[in-house]
Design a protein around this motif. Structure first.
Motif, PDB file in Angstrom:
ATOM      1  N   ASN A 206       0.885  -1.255  -0.021  1.00 42.65           N
ATOM      2  CA  ASN A 206       0.066  -0.114   0.063  1.00 42.65           C
ATOM      3  C   ASN A 206       0.862   1.358   0.169  1.00 42.65           C
ATOM      4  O   ASN A 206       0.369   2.172   0.552  1.00 42.65           O
ATOM      5  CB  ASN A 206      -0.904   0.010   1.383  1.00 42.65           C
ATOM      6  N   ASN A 207       2.006   1.075  -0.736  1.00 42.00           N
ATOM      7  CA  ASN A 207       2.954   2.002  -0.596  1.00 42.00           C
ATOM      8  C   ASN A 207       2.585   3.326  -1.378  1.00 42.00           C
ATOM      9  O   ASN A 207       1.903   3.438  -2.530  1.00 42.00           O
ATOM     10  CB  ASN A 207       4.339   1.762  -1.297  1.00 42.00           C
ATOM     11  N   PRO A 208       2.648   4.707  -1.002  1.00 44.54           N
ATOM     12  CA  PRO A 208       2.510   5.789  -1.477  1.00 44.54           C
ATOM     13  C   PRO A 208       3.574   6.013  -2.691  1.00 44.54           C
ATOM     14  O   PRO A 208       4.876   5.491  -2.492  1.00 44.54           O
ATOM     15  CB  PRO A 208       2.624   6.850  -0.656  1.00 44.54           C
ATOM     16  N   LYS A 213       9.334   6.513  -5.224  1.00 46.32           N
ATOM     17  CA  LYS A 213      10.315   7.314  -5.973  1.00 46.32           C
ATOM     18  C   LYS A 213      11.577   7.642  -5.142  1.00 46.32           C
ATOM     19  O   LYS A 213      12.664   7.600  -5.486  1.00 46.32           O
ATOM     20  CB  LYS A 213       9.779   8.510  -6.359  1.00 46.32           C
ATOM     21  N   LEU A 214      11.253   7.658  -3.803  1.00 47.83           N
ATOM     22  CA  LEU A 214      12.245   8.081  -2.819  1.00 47.83           C
ATOM     23  C   LEU A 214      13.395   6.658  -2.799  1.00 47.83           C
ATOM     24  O   LEU A 214      14.381   7.140  -2.668  1.00 47.83           O
ATOM     25  CB  LEU A 214      11.653   8.254  -1.434  1.00 47.83           C
ATOM     26  N   LEU A 215      12.718   5.730  -2.438  1.00 45.17           N
ATOM     27  CA  LEU A 215      13.531   4.386  -2.681  1.00 45.17           C
ATOM     28  C   LEU A 215      14.627   4.506  -3.752  1.00 45.17           C
ATOM     29  O   LEU A 215      15.701   4.139  -3.717  1.00 45.17           O
ATOM     30  CB  LEU A 215      12.847   3.321  -2.673  1.00 45.17           C
ATOM     31  N   GLY A 216      14.142   4.947  -5.049  1.00 43.67           N
ATOM     32  CA  GLY A 216      14.887   4.942  -6.261  1.00 43.67           C
ATOM     33  C   GLY A 216      16.035   5.838  -5.906  1.00 43.67           C
ATOM     34  O   GLY A 216      17.196   5.458  -6.616  1.00 43.67           O
ATOM     35  N   LEU A 217      15.814   6.890  -5.364  1.00 51.81           N
ATOM     36  CA  LEU A 217      17.021   7.869  -5.074  1.00 51.81           C
ATOM     37  C   LEU A 217      17.955   7.286  -3.889  1.00 51.81           C
ATOM     38  O   LEU A 217      19.104   7.333  -4.292  1.00 51.81           O
ATOM     39  CB  LEU A 217      16.624   9.192  -4.563  1.00 51.81           C
ATOM     40  N   VAL A 218      17.380   6.821  -2.858  1.00 46.38           N
ATOM     41  CA  VAL A 218      18.126   6.243  -1.724  1.00 46.38           C
ATOM     42  C   VAL A 218      18.922   5.023  -2.368  1.00 46.38           C
ATOM     43  O   VAL A 218      20.003   4.863  -2.085  1.00 46.38           O
ATOM     44  CB  VAL A 218      17.151   5.649  -0.681  1.00 46.38           C
ATOM     45  N   LEU A 219      18.433   3.992  -3.197  1.00 40.91           N
ATOM     46  CA  LEU A 219      19.277   2.966  -3.701  1.00 40.91           C
ATOM     47  C   LEU A 219      20.590   3.422  -4.471  1.00 40.91           C
ATOM     48  O   LEU A 219      21.469   2.717  -4.208  1.00 40.91           O
ATOM     49  CB  LEU A 219      18.609   1.907  -4.397  1.00 40.91           C
ATOM     50  N   GLN A 220      20.479   4.457  -5.043  1.00 40.36           N
ATOM     51  CA  GLN A 220      21.616   4.929  -5.708  1.00 40.36           C
ATOM     52  C   GLN A 220      22.684   5.519  -4.556  1.00 40.36           C
ATOM     53  O   GLN A 220      23.956   5.845  -5.208  1.00 40.36           O
ATOM     54  CB  GLN A 220      21.426   6.246  -6.458  1.00 40.36           C
ATOM     55  N   ARG A 241      12.840  15.909   0.428  1.00 41.84           N
ATOM     56  CA  ARG A 241      12.042  17.381  -0.351  1.00 41.84           C
ATOM     57  C   ARG A 241      11.494  17.031  -1.515  1.00 41.84           C
ATOM     58  O   ARG A 241      10.495  17.385  -2.128  1.00 41.84           O
ATOM     59  CB  ARG A 241      12.852  18.489  -0.008  1.00 41.84           C
ATOM     60  N   GLN A 242      12.604  16.710  -2.381  1.00 46.00           N
ATOM     61  CA  GLN A 242      12.085  16.179  -3.554  1.00 46.00           C
ATOM     62  C   GLN A 242      11.074  15.452  -4.083  1.00 46.00           C
ATOM     63  O   GLN A 242      10.259  15.679  -4.968  1.00 46.00           O
ATOM     64  CB  GLN A 242      13.621  16.073  -4.429  1.00 46.00           C
ATOM     65  N   CYS A 243      10.840  14.245  -2.950  1.00 44.48           N
ATOM     66  CA  CYS A 243       9.781  13.516  -3.181  1.00 44.48           C
ATOM     67  C   CYS A 243       8.680  13.604  -2.153  1.00 44.48           C
ATOM     68  O   CYS A 243       7.947  12.752  -2.172  1.00 44.48           O
ATOM     69  CB  CYS A 243      10.469  11.786  -3.065  1.00 44.48           C
TER      70      CYS A 243
END
Ligand SMILES: [Mn+2]
Length: 333
Positions: A206-208, A213-220, A241-243
């Motif tokens: 049930n993820n927003p 999208k934040l996960l995408g940045l974090v994994l980098q 902030r970006q997400c």
């Protein structure tokens, strides 16, 4: 024979707790700040149990309940401000140390006795009773026994909240804290007719979209030590902030670092302020990360712990790497 391995351990304090609850009328229920599934689920279950006993109940936490637990009936009644601090009793759940109630908690104003229900490694001593079992997979597991001892009917509302506690704190029955008793308790919860898929999908599926999208940045940001045994991820304020995400949205991301083949300890740094980070630890196997967190005045469990640290990502990572190198060395002996 009760059929539960841990009931004999709990029994003396269970009886004490029942007496204390029966004697109180106006009860404050609280739990560690940044509540997780166990904190939220057990507080909600406790509130239903106390209401069944005709008690006046206030459930309070300094922080918001994460979105994925708001499906639980009773979650909406949790307050984040107290109009009065005039209570007969304060029940503190899933909390190994009073400081973990958060900086905003009205420690000074609260004059009623404190009673703890907890499963962290060391029972907090400064209270009238600590219904404590470090072998319990979740506070929810202990509350199941308290529900029986209070002779409160196990309703589907209570069962759903306790099941949430247990599945989240056991990583859906994957962690070593999962015991035969955890399964026995869950068998009783399921017998009430709760819908386990409905609960699991509310929590895990049930993820927003902002979170993904934040996960995408974090994994980098993935960093691995040379030996591949320590992994680090981080989220800075710019990414959040970006997400459009609060810092709490990073909950669970640390498991991606631990999931890597060969990684024994993973850390996650969430930037709280300039050069101030919340540092979370996860481990598998025999590294006790609560001891590493304790070096930074934090705490937790053997395989999951946290603290707040000053410094940059690089400097904090370096400090943790040094401590881990030592820990790995003594492990390899
Ligand atoms: Mn817990």
């Amino acid at each position: 024979m009760s059929g539960f391995d841990r009931l004999d351990h709990l029994r003396p304090n269970l009886e004490k707790m029942v007496g204390i609850i029966r004697n109180a009328n106006n009860i404050l229920v609280t739990m560690h700040c940044r509540p997780d599934g166990d904190a939220a689920g057990s507080a909600i279950a406790m509130a239903h149990m106390l209401k069944a006993l005709d008690k006046k109940v206030t459930v309070y936490n300094v922080d918001e309940i994460p979105e994925q637990f708001t499906f639980l009936n009773g979650a909406a009644d949790i307050v984040h401000e107290l109009n009065s601090t005039d209570f007969d009793l304060c029940l503190v759940l899933d909390c190994g140390h009073i400081n973990l109630l958060g900086r905003k908690f009205p420690y000074e104003k609260l004059t009623c006795p404190l009673a703890f229900i907890d499963h962290h490694s060391i029972p907090y001593p400064d209270c009238i009773v600590n219904l404590h079992d470090s072998q319990a997979s979740a506070v929810g597991e202990i509350l199941f026994h308290l529900c029986n001892a209070l002779e409160v009917e196990l309703t589907t509302d209570i069962a759903a909240a306790l099941y949430t506690s247990i599945i989240t704190d056991t990583g859906s029955f994957r962690y070593t804290s999962t015991s035969a008793d955890s399964m026995r308790v869950c068998a009783c919860l399921l017998a009430t007719g709760i819908d386990v898929w409905d609960i699991a999908s509310n929590i895990y599926e049930n993820n927003p979209v902002e979170k993904v999208k934040l996960l995408g940045l974090v994994l980098q940001t993935l960093w691995l030590s040379k030996d591949g045994r320590l992994a680090c991820l981080n989220a800075n304020r710019y990414m959040l902030r970006q997400c459009h995400c609060p810092g709490s949205m990073t909950d669970g991301f640390i498991n991606y670092a631990r999931s890597i083949h060969g990684v024994e300890v993973s850390i996650f740094l969430t930037e709280l302020d300039r050069d101030l980070y919340r540092l979370s630890f996860r481990s598998r196997g025999n590294i006790d990360v609560s001891q590493i967190a304790a070096r930074f005045d934090g705490g937790g469990h053997k395989n999951a712990a946290a603290c707040t640290v000053k410094g940059t990502v690089e400097s904090i990572r370096k400090q943790v790497e040094e401590i881990c190198t030592e820990a790995f060395k003594s492990l390899d002996k």
